[in-house]
Each structure stands twice: as structure tokens, then as C-alpha cells.
Design a protein around this motif. Sequence first.
Motif, PDB file in Angstrom:
ATOM      1  N   ILE A  20     -36.227  24.684  -5.250  1.00  0.00           N
ATOM      2  CA  ILE A  20     -35.425  24.779  -4.044  1.00  0.00           C
ATOM      3  C   ILE A  20     -34.735  25.970  -3.962  1.00  0.00           C
ATOM      4  CG2 ILE A  20     -33.204  23.886  -2.892  1.00  0.00           C
ATOM      5  CD1 ILE A  20     -34.104  21.244  -4.312  1.00  0.00           C
ATOM      6  N   THR A  21     -35.159  26.843  -3.215  1.00  0.00           N
ATOM      7  CA  THR A  21     -34.610  28.384  -3.090  1.00  0.00           C
ATOM      8  C   THR A  21     -34.167  28.586  -1.462  1.00  0.00           C
ATOM      9  OG1 THR A  21     -36.875  29.304  -2.460  1.00  0.00           O
ATOM     10  CG2 THR A  21     -36.253  29.317  -4.667  1.00  0.00           C
ATOM     11  N   TYR A  22     -33.039  29.325  -1.555  1.00  0.00           N
ATOM     12  CA  TYR A  22     -32.209  29.424  -0.315  1.00  0.00           C
ATOM     13  C   TYR A  22     -31.525  30.793  -0.617  1.00  0.00           C
ATOM     14  CZ  TYR A  22     -28.725  27.074  -2.745  1.00  0.00           C
ATOM     15  OH  TYR A  22     -28.074  26.518  -3.630  1.00  0.00           O
ATOM     16  N   PRO A  23     -31.188  31.917   0.516  1.00  0.00           N
ATOM     17  CA  PRO A  23     -30.308  32.855   0.186  1.00  0.00           C
ATOM     18  C   PRO A  23     -29.063  32.256   0.078  1.00  0.00           C
ATOM     19  CG  PRO A  23     -30.930  32.825   2.585  1.00  0.00           C
ATOM     20  CD  PRO A  23     -31.839  31.571   1.726  1.00  0.00           C
ATOM     21  N   LYS A  24     -28.163  33.040  -0.969  1.00  0.00           N
ATOM     22  CA  LYS A  24     -26.778  32.528  -1.332  1.00  0.00           C
ATOM     23  C   LYS A  24     -25.772  33.541  -0.988  1.00  0.00           C
ATOM     24  CE  LYS A  24     -28.568  29.788  -5.137  1.00  0.00           C
ATOM     25  NZ  LYS A  24     -29.565  29.871  -5.849  1.00  0.00           N
ATOM     26  N   THR A  25     -24.605  32.955  -1.057  1.00  0.00           N
ATOM     27  CA  THR A  25     -23.637  33.913  -0.478  1.00  0.00           C
ATOM     28  C   THR A  25     -23.210  34.816  -1.637  1.00  0.00           C
ATOM     29  OG1 THR A  25     -21.810  32.211  -1.160  1.00  0.00           O
ATOM     30  CG2 THR A  25     -22.425  32.399   1.087  1.00  0.00           C
ATOM     31  N   GLU A 149     -26.387  26.885   2.364  1.00  0.00           N
ATOM     32  CA  GLU A 149     -25.738  27.033   1.239  1.00  0.00           C
ATOM     33  C   GLU A 149     -24.842  25.785   0.782  1.00  0.00           C
ATOM     34  OE1 GLU A 149     -24.235  29.698  -2.550  1.00  0.00           O
ATOM     35  OE2 GLU A 149     -23.281  29.875  -0.553  1.00  0.00           O
ATOM     36  N   LYS A 150     -24.116  25.499   1.525  1.00  0.00           N
ATOM     37  CA  LYS A 150     -23.021  24.447   1.357  1.00  0.00           C
ATOM     38  C   LYS A 150     -23.975  23.125   1.424  1.00  0.00           C
ATOM     39  CE  LYS A 150     -18.992  26.858   2.838  1.00  0.00           C
ATOM     40  NZ  LYS A 150     -18.022  26.980   3.826  1.00  0.00           N
ATOM     41  N   TYR A 151     -24.582  22.990   2.650  1.00  0.00           N
ATOM     42  CA  TYR A 151     -25.595  21.689   2.734  1.00  0.00           C
ATOM     43  C   TYR A 151     -26.302  21.360   1.336  1.00  0.00           C
ATOM     44  CZ  TYR A 151     -29.007  18.462   4.344  1.00  0.00           C
ATOM     45  OH  TYR A 151     -30.044  17.597   4.335  1.00  0.00           O
ATOM     46  N   LEU A 152     -27.053  22.430   0.960  1.00  0.00           N
ATOM     47  CA  LEU A 152     -28.135  22.109   0.027  1.00  0.00           C
ATOM     48  C   LEU A 152     -27.418  21.906  -1.412  1.00  0.00           C
ATOM     49  CD1 LEU A 152     -30.897  24.748   0.823  1.00  0.00           C
ATOM     50  CD2 LEU A 152     -30.980  22.228   0.949  1.00  0.00           C
ATOM     51  N   ILE A 153     -26.221  22.672  -1.680  1.00  0.00           N
ATOM     52  CA  ILE A 153     -25.465  22.180  -2.894  1.00  0.00           C
ATOM     53  C   ILE A 153     -25.021  20.939  -2.822  1.00  0.00           C
ATOM     54  CG2 ILE A 153     -23.434  22.771  -4.196  1.00  0.00           C
ATOM     55  CD1 ILE A 153     -24.173  25.855  -3.848  1.00  0.00           C
ATOM     56  N   ASP A 154     -24.376  20.625  -1.785  1.00  0.00           N
ATOM     57  CA  ASP A 154     -23.883  19.292  -1.502  1.00  0.00           C
ATOM     58  C   ASP A 154     -24.494  18.023  -1.570  1.00  0.00           C
ATOM     59  OD1 ASP A 154     -21.537  17.441  -0.857  1.00  0.00           O
ATOM     60  OD2 ASP A 154     -22.309  17.257   0.871  1.00  0.00           O
ATOM     61  N   ARG A 155     -26.084  18.405  -0.819  1.00  0.00           N
ATOM     62  CA  ARG A 155     -27.045  17.343  -0.967  1.00  0.00           C
ATOM     63  C   ARG A 155     -27.527  17.231  -2.373  1.00  0.00           C
ATOM     64  NH1 ARG A 155     -32.906  19.099   0.973  1.00  0.00           N
ATOM     65  NH2 ARG A 155     -32.618  20.143  -1.279  1.00  0.00           N
ATOM     66  N   ASP A 156     -27.826  18.343  -3.240  1.00  0.00           N
ATOM     67  CA  ASP A 156     -28.306  18.420  -4.630  1.00  0.00           C
ATOM     68  C   ASP A 156     -27.214  17.750  -5.589  1.00  0.00           C
ATOM     69  OD1 ASP A 156     -30.682  19.167  -3.281  1.00  0.00           O
ATOM     70  OD2 ASP A 156     -30.480  21.013  -3.790  1.00  0.00           O
TER      71      ASP A 156
END
Length: 187
Positions: A20-25, A149-156
Motif C-alpha cells: 500500500i503506497t501513497y504520497p505522505k505529508t 493519508e489520513k484515510y489510509l492510516i485510519d483504515r489500516d
Amino acid sequence: MKYKNNILALVEDYQYKEAITYPKTSERIYDNFKIAAVLVYIYQFIFGALLLIGLIFTAGKSENVSLQNTAISLILYTIAFVLMFFKFNLIGFVLNILATIFKTLPLIPMLIYNSGTVDINPVFYWQHLIPMILILIISLSMCIISTREKYLIDRDYKVVLGKLYDKYHNDDMTEEEWNEFINNYKA
């Protein structure tokens, strides 16, 4: 939701294993957008302040609305700029849209109707339109990065907690014991 650091480490491992990759802050792309936002904000603030000063010295009673709208847009852009550093990008993006509306409303009669033709005065493009569009694009990009980023961290985070619950929780555990287990869990 308040995240626990030991569980966040498990979330990072989970995201790595699941690809799971995505650009982070915390990455370079977000920092580049932040630098661009600072530069465009300074540029826009200078021309907005000059427009405001010009309106203060030349405004008659008919241009009071233009003066108020320009002042409100400068205030909204500044608030959105400050919120960007606290990573409230969604609120900042909405404020940037409102500020653009407030800034555009007085510019239409000042630049279109006062030029005597239907064409917009060319100064409008490089002083106002281009910075407004750039701020909207940059703030939208930053909003997408931080919200995703917030959504994916919360989901995972929920997935990892669910896996821990399924693996280690039993019927004899109380809620306090489970919270203590989560707080002290080491991978």
C-alpha cells in the motif's frame, strides 16, 4: 482517533507487506507543494495588499463593497495559509475557494467594466488570475495528499487492531485489560 505509536509501527509494516503506497505529508512531494504554496501566497499577498491600498485611497462610496471583499479575501487566504502548516488542508482548501470568490467579485467590475470593452485588462492575468489558480491547484493537491493519508492510516489502523483482537483477545479479558495489552504490545 488517537493513534498509539506501537500500533502505528504495525500499520507501517502492514502497509509495506500489502504494498500500500501513497504520497505522505512527510515526503518530498508534499514539502515541494508547501514551498510552492509559500511562494504563490507571498506573490498573491503582495498584489492583494497593493490592490487593497489602492482601493483604500481611491474608494468612494460605490467601491466600499470592493474594498470589503478584497480585505475579506486577504484574510481568508491568510487563514488558509496558516492552516496549511497545521495540516488542516481540507478546511484551507475550502477557505481558498471562498477567498477566490470574494477576490473575483470586485475584480470583475473593476477590470472588465472599467476598461471600456468586454476584454479583461491583461494585468488581471499575471497579478490575480494565475496566482488564484495556482493556489487552488496547490491547495487541492495538498488536500488530496493529506486526506488520503489520513484515510489510509485510519483504515489500516482498524485492520491491524482487528487482527490483534482476533489473535490475542479472549472472553475473560476486560476492556481495561485489552487497552493495557494494546498499550504495551510490542511486535
